[in-house]
Design a protein around this motif. Structure first.
Motif, PDB file in Angstrom:
ATOM      1  N   PRO A 303      -4.080   2.837  -0.309  1.00  0.00           N
ATOM      2  CA  PRO A 303      -3.591   2.999   1.074  1.00  0.00           C
ATOM      3  C   PRO A 303      -4.285   4.111   1.851  1.00  0.00           C
ATOM      4  O   PRO A 303      -4.289   4.084   3.086  1.00  0.00           O
ATOM      5  CB  PRO A 303      -2.096   3.302   0.886  1.00  0.00           C
ATOM      6  N   VAL A 304      -4.874   5.085   1.167  1.00  0.00           N
ATOM      7  CA  VAL A 304      -5.483   6.219   1.873  1.00  0.00           C
ATOM      8  C   VAL A 304      -6.625   5.770   2.785  1.00  0.00           C
ATOM      9  O   VAL A 304      -6.660   6.130   3.973  1.00  0.00           O
ATOM     10  CB  VAL A 304      -5.957   7.296   0.863  1.00  0.00           C
ATOM     11  N   ALA A 308      -6.875   5.961   6.941  1.00  0.00           N
ATOM     12  CA  ALA A 308      -8.041   6.549   7.603  1.00  0.00           C
ATOM     13  C   ALA A 308      -8.679   5.545   8.558  1.00  0.00           C
ATOM     14  O   ALA A 308      -9.097   5.890   9.676  1.00  0.00           O
ATOM     15  CB  ALA A 308      -9.054   7.004   6.559  1.00  0.00           C
ATOM     16  N   ALA A 309      -8.748   4.277   8.132  1.00  0.00           N
ATOM     17  CA  ALA A 309      -9.312   3.234   8.971  1.00  0.00           C
ATOM     18  C   ALA A 309      -8.496   3.072  10.250  1.00  0.00           C
ATOM     19  O   ALA A 309      -9.056   2.897  11.348  1.00  0.00           O
ATOM     20  CB  ALA A 309      -9.364   1.911   8.208  1.00  0.00           C
ATOM     21  N   LEU A 520     -12.793  -1.784   3.415  1.00  0.00           N
ATOM     22  CA  LEU A 520     -13.493  -2.372   2.274  1.00  0.00           C
ATOM     23  C   LEU A 520     -13.446  -1.435   1.066  1.00  0.00           C
ATOM     24  O   LEU A 520     -13.274  -1.880  -0.079  1.00  0.00           O
ATOM     25  CB  LEU A 520     -14.944  -2.664   2.670  1.00  0.00           C
ATOM     26  N   THR A 521     -13.581  -0.127   1.309  1.00  0.00           N
ATOM     27  CA  THR A 521     -13.554   0.834   0.188  1.00  0.00           C
ATOM     28  C   THR A 521     -12.161   0.975  -0.409  1.00  0.00           C
ATOM     29  O   THR A 521     -12.011   1.564  -1.484  1.00  0.00           O
ATOM     30  CB  THR A 521     -14.046   2.219   0.645  1.00  0.00           C
ATOM     31  N   ALA A 522     -11.147   0.439   0.289  1.00  0.00           N
ATOM     32  CA  ALA A 522      -9.791   0.489  -0.266  1.00  0.00           C
ATOM     33  C   ALA A 522      -9.632  -0.460  -1.444  1.00  0.00           C
ATOM     34  O   ALA A 522      -8.671  -0.350  -2.205  1.00  0.00           O
ATOM     35  CB  ALA A 522      -8.769   0.150   0.825  1.00  0.00           C
ATOM     36  N   PHE A 523     -10.582  -1.392  -1.587  1.00  0.00           N
ATOM     37  CA  PHE A 523     -10.531  -2.361  -2.685  1.00  0.00           C
ATOM     38  C   PHE A 523     -11.612  -1.987  -3.701  1.00  0.00           C
ATOM     39  O   PHE A 523     -12.809  -2.214  -3.446  1.00  0.00           O
ATOM     40  CB  PHE A 523     -10.774  -3.774  -2.154  1.00  0.00           C
ATOM     41  N   ALA A 590      -5.902  -7.122  10.375  1.00  0.00           N
ATOM     42  CA  ALA A 590      -4.511  -6.730  10.600  1.00  0.00           C
ATOM     43  C   ALA A 590      -4.416  -5.309  11.136  1.00  0.00           C
ATOM     44  O   ALA A 590      -3.609  -5.018  12.039  1.00  0.00           O
ATOM     45  CB  ALA A 590      -3.719  -6.865   9.304  1.00  0.00           C
ATOM     46  N   VAL A 591      -5.204  -4.399  10.584  1.00  0.00           N
ATOM     47  CA  VAL A 591      -5.207  -3.017  11.063  1.00  0.00           C
ATOM     48  C   VAL A 591      -5.588  -2.975  12.542  1.00  0.00           C
ATOM     49  O   VAL A 591      -4.926  -2.327  13.370  1.00  0.00           O
ATOM     50  CB  VAL A 591      -6.178  -2.156  10.230  1.00  0.00           C
ATOM     51  N   LYS A 592      -6.653  -3.678  12.885  1.00  0.00           N
ATOM     52  CA  LYS A 592      -7.130  -3.666  14.269  1.00  0.00           C
ATOM     53  C   LYS A 592      -6.135  -4.318  15.218  1.00  0.00           C
ATOM     54  O   LYS A 592      -5.878  -3.820  16.330  1.00  0.00           O
ATOM     55  CB  LYS A 592      -8.497  -4.350  14.344  1.00  0.00           C
ATOM     56  N   ASN A 593      -5.551  -5.433  14.801  1.00  0.00           N
ATOM     57  CA  ASN A 593      -4.577  -6.106  15.650  1.00  0.00           C
ATOM     58  C   ASN A 593      -3.292  -5.291  15.795  1.00  0.00           C
ATOM     59  O   ASN A 593      -2.672  -5.277  16.865  1.00  0.00           O
ATOM     60  CB  ASN A 593      -4.260  -7.496  15.102  1.00  0.00           C
TER      61      ASN A 593
END
Length: 637
Positions: A303-304, A308-309, A520-523, A590-593
């Motif tokens: 989640p971090v 940040a994203a 992407l780095t969250a995965f 989803a983050v952007k929306n």
């Protein structure tokens, strides 16, 4: 279509004005569209008159030379022919109207009840002229056309003419649902009543005029006769990129949209269709992806980086407001960045709710309703912003592709893709990447050309396009490019303003890419085994292609389209498992929306704006503007 002021019939040089034909006697008006036909026009007119005399009374017809801004001796010859025979008229235009425009201009002034036209090269055997006239004059058809593709004709068609012709006619029959076999045979007639009904509806002024006339006639239930003719090509037929692709191709798409799509577009239907497409796109993913694997990837996400994203993406919004302020300032209006950021939030939220990018028009409504900025300025500023978005994405993509070409990174990409996608050879991918890189270089060069055009008093667009074609579609294609350049020109009055708006645009899209990279780095499974450079390249292309996919206004916010494009690029370039790539795409979008919707709702509350009211208002304005243009046409209409 009314004619422009500088296009008018003229009397023969050094002669008294001609007496108009007696409309009580003239039954048939034959129009000969002519552009630089000095070698053949005299023989064509004489042959036409002789043929008409063979089956009509001597005073029952007229022949009109529709001379379309010629720069050879055609006008002089037409003047002389008109002096020698009062049944011949010279219709002159000081500038190019296009083939269709010249025909309409002449038909408007013709005296006959049966209107005929054919190509001046007389490729169609003139023995068919009586049959053509008879279809309208005696048999009562509304429109008649000769055909080179019906059984019973004798047409000498070389492959270089026949293959493109068959392809074009097949496309028209399939896309525009025409029942005719040949739409471009230059041998047609129509009744005065049919012309009066159709000519305001036909929009094309060039070579597509014939096809649009026939298609619209069929859609309106008019009687259309098609009969076989003997035809022999005259002269050399060359493939013309401007005419055949940009001209005719774009007109097929435009007419399809107007006849088959636009009449069916309502808010209820668009919302329903957008929702269905979104659900279908996401459900389709389950055919290729294991839903449990996707859910598993979500559970493993850190989640971090996602937090940040979210913060990084949030930072991009004040920059959007800042850019919009600079654009409006160049158009003569200065507003606070906070207000304009809210206006951008609201319009982008509208794009998430309504398909077909209906939210774009909402911004013009917001700045008009809350700050009194006129609608034309609001729409012009929006167009300029869209141009800079496209310029930025294209320039960034082109720069990366060019970098791959210069550094031989194409080989590394080819190796990665061939290793990640079974059945795809490294050589094929390498060739494709190099071709794409070449296209990227051309794209960047084109952007520089457009910017140079916008910043210069010299019209480079028409000069360059004219080198590729002398066809009448040159004006049409050049005007489209010039309209795009006008978006740049609106904010390129000074080098400082251009650099400022362009620089902020780069920052906005760089933050968009950074948001996706953080997601992407969250995965862990997405970035294991990739270097930082690979992660940046993969993320950049995934976001770029994903956003380009969203340009198609098929679903609200491009949901489904973005995920599909993003997933394909991450899997192909990065070798990331499909389930993980899809999970990253969904989370990124989803983050952007989520940021967009929250910002939009807060802004709507702060400004007391309703999305539905805004959409209704802009739709009503469009209808009023359309009615005004019909009631008060401009000189150029």
């Amino acid at each position: 279509m009314t004619s422009p002021d500088d296009a008018s019939p003229r009397a023969p040089a050094n002669a008294d004005p001609q007496t108009p034909a007696d409309t009580d006697r003239v039954r048939v008006s034959v129009v000969l569209p002519a552009y630089n036909e000095e070698e053949s026009i005299e023989a064509t007119v004489r042959t036409t008159v002789e043929t008409l005399e063979g089956f009509l009374a001597a005073d029952a017809f007229e022949v009109i030379v529709a001379e379309d801004g010629c720069d050879d001796r055609t006008p002089e010859i037409a003047d002389r022919l008109a002096r020698e025979d009062d049944r011949v008229t010279h219709s002159h235009s000081d500038r190019r109207l296009g083939r269709g425009g010249a025909l309409e201009f002449a038909f408007d002034r013709a005296a006959g009840d049966t209107l005929v036209y054919f190509d001046t090269d007389l490729a169609t055997d003139m023995r068919h002229l009586e049959e053509l006239v008879g279809k309208i004059d005696r048999e009562g058809y509304d429109v008649a056309t000769g055909s080179r593709w019906m059984p019973g004709d004798e047409a000498d068609r070389p492959a270089k003419r026949g293959v493109p012709s068959r392809g074009f006619n097949l496309l028209v029959r399939t896309v525009l649902r025409s029942t005719l076999r040949d739409h471009q045979c230059g041998f047609k007639a129509l009744s005065r009543e049919a012309f009066d009904e159709l000519h305001d509806a036909v929009e094309d002024d060039h070579w597509f005029w014939d096809t649009e006339l026939l298609v619209r006639a069929q859609r309106r239930g008019l009687r259309v006769a098609e009969f076989p003719v003997d035809w022999e090509p005259k002269g050399d037929s060359k493939v013309d990129l401007v005419r055949d692709v940009f001209g005719m191709g774009s007109q097929i798409v435009r007419l399809w949209w107007q006849l088959s799509v636009s009449p069916r577009i309502t808010r209820t239907r668009t919302v329903a269709a957008g929702a269905v497409l979104t659900i279908a796109a996401l459900v389709l993913m389950t055919v290729y992806l294991d839903p449990s694997a996707v859910l598993g990837a979500f559970r493993e996400a850190d989640p971090v980086p996602v937090v940040a994203a979210t913060l990084v993406y949030l930072v991009s919004w004040p920059l959007r407001g800042l850019r919009y302020r600079d654009i409006l300032e160049e158009l003569g209006y200065r507003e606070r960045v906070g207000f304009l950021t809210g206006a951008v939030f609201i319009s982008q939220t509208g794009n998430l709710v309504f398909p077909a990018r209906a939210g774009d028009a909402v911004r013009a409504y917001v700045v008009k309703a809350r700050r009194g900025i006129p609608y034309p300025t609001g729409f012009a500023s929006l167009a300029a912003e869209r141009v800079f978005d496209l310029l930025t994405i294209t320039a960034m993509a082109g720069a990366v592709l060019a970098g791959l070409l210069v550094t031989d990174g194409a080989g590394a990409v080819a190796t990665a893709v061939s290793g990640n996608v079974p059945g795809v050879s490294e050589a094929a991918v390498s060739t494709a990447v190099r071709v794409a890189a070449g296209v990227g270089v051309v794209a960047v060069a084109s952007l520089l050309f457009i910017v140079a055009t916008a910043r210069s008093d010299t019209n480079y667009v028409r000069t360059i396009v004219s080198r590729f074609s002398e066809d009448s579609y040159v004006d049409y294609v050049a005007s489209v490019i010039e309209e795009f350049a006008a978006g740049v020109q609106a904010v390129a009055g000074t080098r400082a303003s251009f650099v400022r708006v362009g620089g902020v645009s780069v920052a906005v899209w760089a933050l968009d890419v950074a948001t996706a990279l953080l997601v992407l780095t969250a995965f862990p499974a997405a970035t294991d085994g990739m270097t930082l450079t690979q992660i940046v390249v993969v993320g950049f292309f995934a976001v770029s292609v994903g956003n380009l996919a969203k340009v198609l206004p098929l679903s609200p916010g491009g949901i489904g389209l973005y995920e599909a494009a993003f997933t394909a690029l991450v899997v192909g370039l990065g070798g990331v498992p499909a389930a993980v790539a899809f999970a990253a795409a969904v989370l990124d979008h989803a983050v952007k929306n989520a940021v967009t919707v929250v910002g939009g709702v807060v802004s709507m509350v702060a400004f007391n704006v309703s999305l539905t009211d805004a959409v209704d208002e802009t739709a009503q304005l469009d209808e009023e503007a359309e009615r005004e243009s019909e009631e008060f046409p401009t000189d150029d209409d």
